[in-house]
Design a protein around this motif. Structure first.
Motif, short mmCIF file in Angstrom:
data_model
loop_
_atom_site.label_atom_id
_atom_site.label_comp_id
_atom_site.label_asym_id
_atom_site.label_seq_id
_atom_site.Cartn_x
_atom_site.Cartn_y
_atom_site.Cartn_z
N GLU A 150 0.66 -0.96 -0.23
CA GLU A 150 0.20 0.37 -0.11
C GLU A 150 1.22 1.14 0.36
OE1 GLU A 150 -3.76 -1.20 1.89
OE2 GLU A 150 -1.83 -0.71 3.57
N VAL A 151 1.59 1.09 0.99
CA VAL A 151 2.58 2.13 0.82
C VAL A 151 3.28 2.51 -0.38
CG1 VAL A 151 5.03 3.43 1.49
CG2 VAL A 151 3.43 2.35 3.42
N VAL A 152 3.55 1.52 -0.77
CA VAL A 152 4.16 1.95 -2.68
C VAL A 152 3.75 2.07 -3.45
CG1 VAL A 152 5.29 0.14 -4.78
CG2 VAL A 152 6.33 -0.15 -2.33
N ARG A 153 2.44 1.65 -3.40
CA ARG A 153 1.51 2.32 -4.29
C ARG A 153 0.68 3.66 -4.51
NH1 ARG A 153 -5.20 0.34 -5.29
NH2 ARG A 153 -5.36 1.76 -7.51
N LEU A 154 0.72 3.88 -3.29
CA LEU A 154 0.28 5.58 -2.71
C LEU A 154 1.16 6.39 -3.00
CD1 LEU A 154 -1.59 5.49 0.69
CD2 LEU A 154 -2.41 5.84 -1.51
N VAL A 155 2.66 5.81 -2.71
CA VAL A 155 3.72 6.13 -3.93
C VAL A 155 4.13 6.76 -5.10
CG1 VAL A 155 6.46 7.43 -3.37
CG2 VAL A 155 5.02 6.33 -1.21
N GLY A 156 3.59 5.48 -5.35
CA GLY A 156 4.05 5.50 -6.59
C GLY A 156 3.20 6.08 -7.98
N VAL A 157 1.95 6.22 -6.94
CA VAL A 157 0.78 7.67 -8.06
C VAL A 157 1.41 8.94 -7.36
CG1 VAL A 157 -1.47 8.46 -7.37
CG2 VAL A 157 -1.42 5.75 -7.74
N ALA A 158 1.78 9.13 -6.06
CA ALA A 158 1.74 10.55 -6.22
C ALA A 158 2.64 11.14 -7.08
CB ALA A 158 1.88 10.75 -4.45
N ALA A 159 4.09 10.09 -7.28
CA ALA A 159 4.96 10.36 -7.87
C ALA A 159 4.87 10.89 -9.39
CB ALA A 159 6.18 9.08 -7.55
N ARG A 160 4.06 9.00 -9.82
CA ARG A 160 3.53 9.13 -11.16
C ARG A 160 2.31 10.40 -11.67
NH1 ARG A 160 1.92 4.86 -11.03
NH2 ARG A 160 -0.13 5.20 -11.01
N ARG A 161 1.18 10.98 -11.02
CA ARG A 161 0.68 12.07 -11.77
C ARG A 161 0.37 13.67 -11.04
NH1 ARG A 161 -0.94 12.04 -16.51
NH2 ARG A 161 -2.49 13.30 -15.66
N PRO A 162 0.81 13.35 -9.74
CA PRO A 162 0.79 15.29 -9.27
C PRO A 162 2.34 15.20 -8.93
CG PRO A 162 -0.68 13.26 -7.74
CD PRO A 162 -0.17 12.80 -8.82
N GLY A 163 2.94 14.80 -9.07
CA GLY A 163 4.43 15.17 -9.55
C GLY A 163 5.04 15.04 -7.81
N ILE A 164 4.97 14.10 -7.44
CA ILE A 164 5.30 14.58 -5.78
C ILE A 164 7.13 13.91 -5.92
CG2 ILE A 164 5.93 12.72 -3.96
CD1 ILE A 164 4.03 15.22 -2.93
N THR A 165 8.43 14.31 -5.77
CA THR A 165 9.75 14.27 -5.87
C THR A 165 10.61 13.77 -5.27
OG1 THR A 165 10.32 16.55 -6.29
CG2 THR A 165 9.68 15.85 -7.77
N GLU A 166 9.87 14.48 -3.66
CA GLU A 166 10.37 14.70 -2.58
C GLU A 166 9.79 12.96 -1.23
OE1 GLU A 166 13.24 17.33 -0.73
OE2 GLU A 166 12.87 17.70 -2.45
#
Length: 339
Positions: free
Chosen positions: A59-75
């Motif tokens: 679940e952690v990996v999926r949420l971070v993956g979604v945030a990095a792929r679309r909204p643009g979380i970089t750190e």
């Protein structure tokens, strides 16, 4: 056979109604801690979250993956509680590092256990660490944390530096009459060992609700104490970083001061927080949360999860307003929110 059209549209940044773009995510991996710092929690500890309520690694990996792929979380900074208590942490770091749009990964820890895991974490893809250290005196450390573990913390700092988890940063919360006489000593330690030093104004986030502004050491006082021993050269603020920085003259050592109370930087805040039980918080002092764990566990797709991220950030207020009569402490203490 025709091929599906590729979505070549650039993802929109994670922006709130004040135009602040959010790219920095703090992910709490556990609310548990094996210290009992007096300014954080009572001696008996707290009622920890039941394990079924915690996000799984998947679940952690999926949420971070979604945030990095679309909204643009970089750190992404992994926090707690104490994140080193998370079983299999190097494996989780490796999975986050392997994401297609992998963000930069860092860790905030009190350092106990870091000597054993620094090499594995670096190999897994962790970039750097922040280590909480409020005193260099063993007897004072034991009194502050209710644990006699200062040698373990110092060993963890050395191991992190030797493993290449750079820059290694020391985080200190000065409290009046407790450890404020060590501000310059801690900065000198950073100079000697090649660390960064960062001093943080104490905030009303303790579980006991005992925060006292009169015991808070202000940014101005911190700089005065440092100025008694060092010449400080202004560096400013890096991008949207929370710390104002100076360099100690004659060295490469930067010193940062986070003045969340007396010099709030809410106008440039780019941070969002995910608690260990999957609640999204758009501000450290938020009084409302968005339940991403519930979305995951009912089978929501990535589009729905992204929409929840955007809705949460869209509702972010202008600032924490600690000095306002309308200020309300969050119900969760810092150990449950994630640093």
């Amino acid at each position: 056979m025709s091929r599906p059209l590729l979505d070549r549209t650039a993802p929109a940044p994670l922006t709130d109604r004040f135009g602040r773009v959010h790219a920095d995510l703090r992910v709490s991996l556990t609310d548990r801690c094996n210290l009992r710092c007096t300014y954080c929690m009572p001696a008996e500890g707290l009622d920890w979250l039941p394990r079924p309520e915690l996000l799984t690694d998947d679940e952690v990996v999926r949420l971070v993956g979604v945030a990095a792929r679309r909204p643009g979380i970089t750190e992404v900074r992994l926090t707690g509680g104490e994140p080193l208590l998370r079983r299999g942490l190097p494996g989780l770091v490796a999975r986050l590092h392997a994401l297609p749009d992998a963000p930069e990964l860092s860790l905030t820890t009190h350092g106990i256990g870091l000597a054993r895991s620094a090499d594995a974490l670096r190999e897994a893809g962790l970039g750097r660490v922040n280590v909480s250290l409020d005193t260099l005196r063993p007897e004072r450390f034991a009194a502050l944390t209710r644990r006699d573990r200062l040698p373990d913390v110092l060993a963890g700092l050395r191991a992190a530096r030797d493993a290449g988890l750079a820059p290694v940063e020391i985080n200190t919360v000065p409290v009046r009459g407790v450890n404020d006489d060590e501000i310059a000593d801690l900065a000198a330690c950073a100079v000697e060992h090649g660390y960064r030093a960062r001093f943080i104004e104490s905030m009303p986030l303790d579980a006991q609700g005992a925060w006292d502004r009169d015991r808070m050491v202000t940014a101005e006082e911190i700089l005065d104490r440092l100025g008694e021993r060092f010449e400080l050269i202004p560096v400013g603020r890096r991008d949207n970083a929370p710390a104002e920085e100076w360099r100690i003259a004659g060295t490469d050592t930067p010193v940062g001061v986070i003045a969340s109370v007396t010099r709030p930087f809410c106008g440039s805040c780019d941070r969002v927080r995910l608690t260990a039980d999957g609640q999204l918080r758009n501000c450290l002092f938020a009084t409302e949360e968005s339940d991403l764990r519930a979305l995951l566990r009912v089978g929501a797709d990535d589009t729905a999860i992204e929409a929840a991220w955007r809705a949460s950030i869209g509702g972010k207020g202008p600032g924490h307003a600690i000095d306002s009569p309308e200020f309300r402490r969050p119900e969760r203490p810092m150990s449950a929110i994630g640093g």
